[in-house]
Design a protein around this motif. Sequence first.
Motif, PDB file in Angstrom:
ATOM      1  N   CYS B 153      92.074  16.686  85.338  1.00 43.51           N
ATOM      2  CA  CYS B 153      91.550  17.712  84.415  1.00 43.51           C
ATOM      3  C   CYS B 153      91.634  19.085  85.066  1.00 43.51           C
ATOM      4  O   CYS B 153      92.002  20.072  84.428  1.00 43.51           O
ATOM      5  CB  CYS B 153      90.098  17.424  84.050  1.00 43.51           C
ATOM      6  N   TRP B 154      91.266  19.156  86.325  1.00 37.28           N
ATOM      7  CA  TRP B 154      91.293  20.433  87.043  1.00 37.28           C
ATOM      8  C   TRP B 154      92.717  20.980  87.092  1.00 37.28           C
ATOM      9  O   TRP B 154      92.960  22.166  86.900  1.00 37.28           O
ATOM     10  CB  TRP B 154      90.716  20.238  88.438  1.00 37.28           C
ATOM     11  N   GLN B 155      93.665  20.084  87.340  1.00 39.35           N
ATOM     12  CA  GLN B 155      95.057  20.553  87.410  1.00 39.35           C
ATOM     13  C   GLN B 155      95.531  21.069  86.053  1.00 39.35           C
ATOM     14  O   GLN B 155      96.296  22.019  85.974  1.00 39.35           O
ATOM     15  CB  GLN B 155      95.959  19.430  87.916  1.00 39.35           C
ATOM     16  N   ALA B 156      95.044  20.436  84.988  1.00 40.03           N
ATOM     17  CA  ALA B 156      95.461  20.878  83.656  1.00 40.03           C
ATOM     18  C   ALA B 156      94.775  22.175  83.241  1.00 40.03           C
ATOM     19  O   ALA B 156      95.313  22.944  82.451  1.00 40.03           O
ATOM     20  CB  ALA B 156      95.153  19.783  82.640  1.00 40.03           C
ATOM     21  N   MET B 157      93.588  22.405  83.777  1.00 39.76           N
ATOM     22  CA  MET B 157      92.776  23.541  83.307  1.00 39.76           C
ATOM     23  C   MET B 157      92.572  24.599  84.375  1.00 39.76           C
ATOM     24  O   MET B 157      91.698  25.458  84.234  1.00 39.76           O
ATOM     25  CB  MET B 157      91.398  23.027  82.869  1.00 39.76           C
ATOM     26  N   PRO B 192      84.091  26.105  88.724  1.00 35.28           N
ATOM     27  CA  PRO B 192      85.483  26.364  89.104  1.00 35.28           C
ATOM     28  C   PRO B 192      85.645  26.519  90.622  1.00 35.28           C
ATOM     29  O   PRO B 192      86.628  26.055  91.193  1.00 35.28           O
ATOM     30  CB  PRO B 192      85.811  27.681  88.393  1.00 35.28           C
ATOM     31  N   GLU B 193      84.640  27.127  91.275  1.00 32.63           N
ATOM     32  CA  GLU B 193      84.739  27.334  92.724  1.00 32.63           C
ATOM     33  C   GLU B 193      84.673  25.993  93.452  1.00 32.63           C
ATOM     34  O   GLU B 193      85.430  25.748  94.388  1.00 32.63           O
ATOM     35  CB  GLU B 193      83.603  28.236  93.232  1.00 32.63           C
ATOM     36  N   ALA B 194      83.754  25.115  93.004  1.00 31.70           N
ATOM     37  CA  ALA B 194      83.619  23.811  93.657  1.00 31.70           C
ATOM     38  C   ALA B 194      84.900  22.995  93.471  1.00 31.70           C
ATOM     39  O   ALA B 194      85.357  22.302  94.388  1.00 31.70           O
ATOM     40  CB  ALA B 194      82.421  23.073  93.076  1.00 31.70           C
ATOM     41  N   TYR B 199      89.758  20.376  95.291  1.00 25.87           N
ATOM     42  CA  TYR B 199      91.115  19.943  94.955  1.00 25.87           C
ATOM     43  C   TYR B 199      92.178  20.984  95.278  1.00 25.87           C
ATOM     44  O   TYR B 199      93.353  20.771  95.002  1.00 25.87           O
ATOM     45  CB  TYR B 199      91.196  19.586  93.466  1.00 25.87           C
ATOM     46  N   GLY B 200      91.774  22.128  95.796  1.00 25.83           N
ATOM     47  CA  GLY B 200      92.755  23.166  96.135  1.00 25.83           C
ATOM     48  C   GLY B 200      93.082  23.997  94.918  1.00 25.83           C
ATOM     49  O   GLY B 200      92.935  23.544  93.785  1.00 25.83           O
ATOM     50  N   SER B 201      93.494  25.230  95.151  1.00 27.11           N
ATOM     51  CA  SER B 201      93.746  26.104  94.002  1.00 27.11           C
ATOM     52  C   SER B 201      95.174  26.608  93.947  1.00 27.11           C
ATOM     53  O   SER B 201      95.547  27.291  93.011  1.00 27.11           O
ATOM     54  CB  SER B 201      92.795  27.303  94.046  1.00 27.11           C
ATOM     55  N   SER B 202      95.994  26.289  94.949  1.00 25.96           N
ATOM     56  CA  SER B 202      97.339  26.874  94.947  1.00 25.96           C
ATOM     57  C   SER B 202      98.366  25.954  94.286  1.00 25.96           C
ATOM     58  O   SER B 202      98.988  26.325  93.296  1.00 25.96           O
ATOM     59  CB  SER B 202      97.769  27.201  96.369  1.00 25.96           C
TER      60      SER B 202
END
Lengths: 476, 204
Positions: B153-157, B192-194, B199-202
Amino acid sequence: MGSRPSLSERAGRAYAAARFGHARLEATARLRQARWFGWRGQWRLRGLAWWAPPAWGVASSFLLSGRADLLARSPFADPGRVQRLESASRTRMADALEDMQHAYFHYPWLGAATIHLATRLGTWASRLTRAVLCLTLVLRIGDRPATQKRLAQVPVDGYDAFMAAWMAFTEASGLFRAGDVHIRPLVLSRADPPPPRLSRLGVPADLPDVLEDIDDLTYTATYGSLLKIVRVGDVEAPWRRPLRSALNRVTGRAPRWIVEIPGTDHLTMATTANPADPQANMLEILGHPSNQRRAVHLAILDAMTRAGVNPDNLSEQRVLLAGHSQGAMIAMALAGQDDVPYRIEAVVSAGGPIGRMPAPAGVGVLALRHLQDPIPLFGGIAGEVDPRIVVFERSLPPSESGVLYYAHAANTYAATARVALDYCAHVPDSAVARMIERIAPFFPQRTGLGVEPGRVFCYELYQDVVPAAPREKRKP
Amino acid sequence: MSTDEPHIASPVIRRAARATHRAVATLGRLADRGRAREVGRHSRGLHEGVLRDTLTTHQVVDRVDSTLTRRFGSTSRALVRAWVDSAAAGIDAAALAGLAVPGVATGEEARALQQAPLADITGHQWAGGNQDPGACEALASARTLLDALTKACWQAMRGQQAALEVVLVAAEVEAPWAVGLEALGEGAVWTPEALAERYGSSAK
């Protein structure tokens, strides 16, 4: 002008450049003023250029919707085509609103220009109204004392006049119908109405925690506005309270209060049961007490009563008020009131439009702001604040959509508060570091017996909605 | 502010203001053709669709419900409920059915457990002190699946800066552990920060 920056200023800039690249931190009054005057020269043409695409998007969305409407009336219309037109209209509107958000996000001076435009309009409306009233006085038309009274009531300041005119219009059209305000302690076990799904009921450990709590309060607000009050240095279990009180006396660490005030609940002009509404915004900007301010004050007094504070000792109760958006205005207004019985020592504003509010004497004020968030500008021209208020400003990277939602979210301000703490660790000799140091004792301290406990009080604030006034009948 | 008496005393001004408001409202209704205004629904629907498509490609996921809520002043939140086929996910529903479900985790415990690194959590901790090894293993499997779906989900959003709340529900709804697994998700809102930290943000 042209004075050499102090060591801490230079250290701050070097830190910001190394740690955050383009981010601006610790905006000084001079920098903000210079920025505003720089922007003012260029707002007209560029403002129009950036307003044009979203404005065309909204207009074309209406055109498409109208075309679909006309087509649907025809007996030979293709339903598929009507549906496609409607869908295109909705897409166009969504895109236009996104464009508008991006314009305000990427060109923050557009927000300042909008406020400036409102001020200009207000100035001209005020001048015109005053001129008409003066003329009626000179020509001796109508009731002279009444006209003089009206003349005294017309604000001279442009922004005040704009807000007063807007408020008068909304009230006259019957949209503002707020009655008495009430508070009630939140009972999460109740069944009807369903309780809000609060997920953060603990004691905040630091400033970012407080702002994350406020994000949760804003998100879960249901029937009324939610308020969280924490008494640090107290315990939930009644049987442990005498022990805690004795321990506090021994350690000399008195309980203190943290009040978390969320911002505007909705932007609908019509009054609802939630007092954190646009009416409260307008009243606070004009310096009048709103229902939300009254309710917050009542809730603080109630929490102190429930905590067993002797009414004679209210003046010894040290309070930290933390507010987001409208909540920051409420906090500043309460701190500026002379008749508040408890002792407000510090105010934290996260994205609050507090530009026209003076810093109350003896109260430390820390204002967190995002360069791309236009809401703090609504406090007045270009969001300028009293120079005694310590401002920590951060520039945000854009998100893909809903950028203004992102820029104004309490949770994004929580991230900014974390940056502020990080900044203070690196640049201890700065105004922000001194302010953070001033509010730090309000949070639970680590002692030999572990981290200090706290007691949480949650309240729902709600107001009556009075029936609409009967319409005036024309005179025969 | 007292509302007993109208502040605008002049009936002429009141009538004019009401008439203007009615005219503007009528224009708005004409533009909307009497329907509820659907501003922003289009983009929200797109994101919700992206979330559904992302998770339904997972072989153990039967069905997904997702809602993206935007509220001015707080972070946008995506609530995702994934109905999973427990047998395909390697979760022993029978072992979980014997578990004292209410003891699984409170909201606070669930958040602490969900945000801890996976390697630090044993099935025993996850089961809230339950000593049954089967239940511990089943809960650890559910926890791993929850982590995988949250990451997806995080990767999609990622670009939306939205907080996430992912809840697993047993596809066989009658199974009592559905309640327990939902409890694991309740109150575990990821900011979003957690999410970026975990999971990394780049890399996408």
